[in-house]
Scaffold this motif. Structure first.
Motif, PDB file in Angstrom:
ATOM      1  N   TYR A  98    -112.244  10.749 -78.600  1.00 60.02           N
ATOM      2  CA  TYR A  98    -111.658  10.584 -79.934  1.00 60.02           C
ATOM      3  C   TYR A  98    -111.210   9.145 -80.204  1.00 60.02           C
ATOM      4  O   TYR A  98    -111.534   8.601 -81.280  1.00 60.02           O
ATOM      5  CB  TYR A  98    -110.490  11.553 -80.122  1.00 60.02           C
ATOM      6  CG  TYR A  98    -109.684  11.299 -81.375  1.00 60.02           C
ATOM      7  CD1 TYR A  98    -110.036  11.889 -82.577  1.00 60.02           C
ATOM      8  CD2 TYR A  98    -108.560  10.459 -81.349  1.00 60.02           C
ATOM      9  CE1 TYR A  98    -109.301  11.645 -83.732  1.00 60.02           C
ATOM     10  CE2 TYR A  98    -107.830  10.207 -82.494  1.00 60.02           C
ATOM     11  CZ  TYR A  98    -108.201  10.804 -83.680  1.00 60.02           C
ATOM     12  OH  TYR A  98    -107.477  10.554 -84.820  1.00 60.02           O
ATOM     13  N   ILE A 138    -113.719  17.167 -84.266  1.00 64.06           N
ATOM     14  CA  ILE A 138    -113.521  16.324 -83.084  1.00 64.06           C
ATOM     15  C   ILE A 138    -112.023  16.313 -82.803  1.00 64.06           C
ATOM     16  O   ILE A 138    -111.243  15.760 -83.583  1.00 64.06           O
ATOM     17  CB  ILE A 138    -114.047  14.879 -83.288  1.00 64.06           C
ATOM     18  CG1 ILE A 138    -115.571  14.866 -83.404  1.00 64.06           C
ATOM     19  CG2 ILE A 138    -113.639  13.991 -82.114  1.00 64.06           C
ATOM     20  CD1 ILE A 138    -116.088  14.998 -84.811  1.00 64.06           C
ATOM     21  N   GLU A 139    -111.623  16.969 -81.747  1.00 67.36           N
ATOM     22  CA  GLU A 139    -110.192  17.121 -81.454  1.00 67.36           C
ATOM     23  C   GLU A 139    -109.561  15.782 -81.100  1.00 67.36           C
ATOM     24  O   GLU A 139    -110.168  14.949 -80.413  1.00 67.36           O
ATOM     25  CB  GLU A 139    -109.996  18.107 -80.297  1.00 67.36           C
ATOM     26  CG  GLU A 139    -110.516  19.520 -80.569  1.00 67.36           C
ATOM     27  CD  GLU A 139    -109.683  20.274 -81.590  1.00 67.36           C
ATOM     28  OE1 GLU A 139    -108.596  19.765 -81.969  1.00 67.36           O
ATOM     29  OE2 GLU A 139    -110.115  21.362 -82.020  1.00 67.36           O
ATOM     30  N   GLU A 186    -122.068  13.562 -77.020  1.00 63.00           N
ATOM     31  CA  GLU A 186    -120.893  14.266 -76.506  1.00 63.00           C
ATOM     32  C   GLU A 186    -120.502  15.506 -77.300  1.00 63.00           C
ATOM     33  O   GLU A 186    -119.737  16.330 -76.793  1.00 63.00           O
ATOM     34  CB  GLU A 186    -119.696  13.304 -76.467  1.00 63.00           C
ATOM     35  CG  GLU A 186    -119.917  12.058 -75.636  1.00 63.00           C
ATOM     36  CD  GLU A 186    -120.139  12.352 -74.160  1.00 63.00           C
ATOM     37  OE1 GLU A 186    -119.666  13.426 -73.699  1.00 63.00           O
ATOM     38  OE2 GLU A 186    -120.787  11.539 -73.483  1.00 63.00           O
ATOM     39  N   PHE A 187    -120.999  15.660 -78.534  1.00 62.29           N
ATOM     40  CA  PHE A 187    -120.495  16.744 -79.379  1.00 62.29           C
ATOM     41  C   PHE A 187    -121.593  17.629 -79.945  1.00 62.29           C
ATOM     42  O   PHE A 187    -121.360  18.361 -80.906  1.00 62.29           O
ATOM     43  CB  PHE A 187    -119.656  16.155 -80.522  1.00 62.29           C
ATOM     44  CG  PHE A 187    -118.419  15.446 -80.058  1.00 62.29           C
ATOM     45  CD1 PHE A 187    -117.260  16.152 -79.782  1.00 62.29           C
ATOM     46  CD2 PHE A 187    -118.420  14.067 -79.868  1.00 62.29           C
ATOM     47  CE1 PHE A 187    -116.118  15.501 -79.336  1.00 62.29           C
ATOM     48  CE2 PHE A 187    -117.297  13.402 -79.424  1.00 62.29           C
ATOM     49  CZ  PHE A 187    -116.128  14.125 -79.153  1.00 62.29           C
ATOM     50  N   THR A 192    -107.360  15.376 -78.991  1.00 64.78           N
ATOM     51  CA  THR A 192    -107.135  15.358 -77.540  1.00 64.78           C
ATOM     52  C   THR A 192    -108.404  15.051 -76.758  1.00 64.78           C
ATOM     53  O   THR A 192    -108.347  14.859 -75.537  1.00 64.78           O
ATOM     54  CB  THR A 192    -106.581  16.714 -77.079  1.00 64.78           C
ATOM     55  OG1 THR A 192    -107.480  17.759 -77.513  1.00 64.78           O
ATOM     56  CG2 THR A 192    -105.207  16.967 -77.667  1.00 64.78           C
ATOM     57  N   ASP A 193    -109.552  15.007 -77.447  1.00 70.04           N
ATOM     58  CA  ASP A 193    -110.807  14.744 -76.744  1.00 70.04           C
ATOM     59  C   ASP A 193    -110.814  13.304 -76.227  1.00 70.04           C
ATOM     60  O   ASP A 193    -110.381  12.388 -76.933  1.00 70.04           O
ATOM     61  CB  ASP A 193    -112.000  14.956 -77.693  1.00 70.04           C
ATOM     62  CG  ASP A 193    -113.320  14.957 -76.955  1.00 70.04           C
ATOM     63  OD1 ASP A 193    -113.831  13.842 -76.668  1.00 70.04           O
ATOM     64  OD2 ASP A 193    -113.847  16.028 -76.665  1.00 70.04           O
TER      65      ASP A 193
END
Length: 291
Positions: free
Chosen positions: A129, A122-123, A168-169, A125-126
């Motif tokens: 996050y 999970i970045e 979302e992921f 920048t997401d």
């Protein structure tokens, strides 16, 4: 060999199958390759570490967040052998998500059966996050402090985490044909779970349950464990104790009558089971609980 790498993650409370680890790995230490049936969210608090998840390397830095799907092999090694690293590891069984409620099974089961998967990284920048980090840290605080009602808060945070992660992921989704076939089988399991909930006095064997969903006992046991995170016996016993706790706290029924109501053959076996899963006797549970 893969079975040799299985980790029996410590869960202190069978009714709350989650553990939050907050270790600091000394310089030169590493996390051995292993797998478990639980979901795991990892938050790197300090240091730089490379995780191997499903055969892929994930170099991380402080603040990075990773997810390990059910059954994925994973390990960790410091990027700098002379430096320590500290992580939070939220390891929770799928049953934390409320799989005793049949309608939730259809949402979670694809992820426990490998039909769907959540992204391993999970970045930072997401856009989601910050929300995931906030929920994770609130979960850690509730679990560590154990204030009144923390069990409800911890379960709720697990449900929120999984909701956002799956929404979302999700990166793996099988074909419509495969998913439809799986949903058909899942619907049969939902009917079975409803049946098990409705009458706990009925002693259902593995063979009977397997026949209900048109599977062999072997394949039934594997699929039931993946869907619920528990064996059939564990699932039924936990349901019995949950219902018994409710009756102890909210009715004036005798302990003997409650034992019969939840399908225990004797008061001794009921008390032993209740103490095993709750850590105290039924009578001690009732003390201080006005009707």
């Amino acid at each position: 060999m893969r079975r040799d790498l299985w980790e029996n993650t410590i869960m202190t409370d069978p009714a709350l199958p989650i553990n939050v680890f907050h270790p600091t790995f000394r310089p030169g230490c590493s996390l051995r390759l292993h797998w478990h049936e639980h979901f795991e969210l990892i938050y790197v608090e300090s240091g730089e570490v490379v995780y191997q998840i499903g055969g892929r390397p994930f170099p991380t830095k402080p603040g990075d967040m990773l997810f390990v799907n059910s059954g994925e092999l994973h390990s960790a090694t410091s990027l700098h052998p002379n430096e320590p690293f500290t992580v939070y590891a939220f390891v929770f069984n799928p049953s934390m998500l409320g799989l005793k409620e049949p309608h939730i099974v259809g949402l979670v089961a694809p992820y426990t059966n490998g039909l769907s998967a959540i992204a391993n990284r999970i970045e930072q920048t997401d856009p989601f996050y910050p929300l995931l980090k906030q929920i994770a840290m609130q979960l850690a605080d509730e679990f560590e402090q154990k204030r009144h009602g923390f069990e409800l808060a911890v379960r709720s945070y697990c449900q929120l985490l999984f909701t956002w992660l799956s929404r979302e992921f999700t990166v793996k989704q099988r074909s419509d044909t495969e998913m439809n076939a799986f949903r058909t089988k899942t619907d049969q399991f939902k009917e079975l779970l409803t049946l098990l909930e409705s009458d706990m006095t009925e002693r259902v064997t593995v063979e009977q349950a397997a026949s209900f969903v048109h599977l062999s006992p072997y394949h039934f046991c594997r699929m039931f464990k993946r869907m619920t995170g528990q064996t059939l016996v564990q699932y039924m016993n936990l349901n019995r104790v949950n219902k018994a706790e409710y009756l102890l706290k909210n009715t004036s029924m005798s302990v003997t009558d409650i034992a019969a109501e939840v399908g225990c053959s004797s008061i001794n076996s009921f008390s032993k089971l209740f103490r095993q899963l709750r850590g105290l006797s039924p009578r001690d549970m009732r003390k201080g609980q006005p009707i």
